[in-house]
Write a protein that holds these residues in place. Structure first.
Motif: not given
Length: 132
Positions: A18-23, A102-116
């Motif tokens: 799931q994390a890979a898909g999110l990223r 994995i959970l921390r990476n998912m949190a970062q992915a969401y933050r990255d989506s906001a930066r985008e």
């Protein structure tokens, strides 16, 4: 049917997928969130990661010394259980550490989506100013 650590490992593996898909979705621009929404979701994932970290640091409580008796069979059972908890890559501690990451990476992915989203908005503003 999976039991014990196999089930936990399978769950961690599914979470990694799931994390890979999110990223991938974030990196391709398919997930774009406002900074406020992204931070709320990221906070949830970080809270879960903190819970996993606490559990990981308390695994020593699982190792009940001499719980199986002070005989060869009891010591062997105790060692077997300790090996399952502390085995590199496949033990409970390793699985919990991977899950936390994995959970921390998912949190970062969401933050990255906001930066985008912010970067896109800024780029649109620059383009608008050039055309005016």
């Amino acid at each position: 049917m999976t039991t014990g650590l196999e089930g936990i490992a399978a769950g961690a593996s599914a979470l990694a997928g799931q994390a890979a898909g999110l990223r991938a979705a974030v990196d391709s621009g398919k997930v774009v969130m406002t900074p406020e929404a992204a931070e709320r979701v990221a906070k949830l994932y970080e809270d879960k990661a903190d819970d996993v970290r606490k559990k990981r640091f308390r695994t020593d409580r699982l190792l009940a010394r001499s719980a199986f008796g002070d005989c060869n069979i009891g010591r062997a059972l105790g060692q077997k259980f300790e090996d399952k908890v502390n085995a590199p890559e496949v033990g409970l501690v390793a699985i919990l550490a991977k899950t936390e990451e994995i959970l921390r990476n998912m949190a970062q992915a969401y933050r990255d989506s906001a930066r985008e989203m912010q970067n896109t908005d800024e780029e649109h503003a620059r383009n608008l100013n050039r055309n005016v």
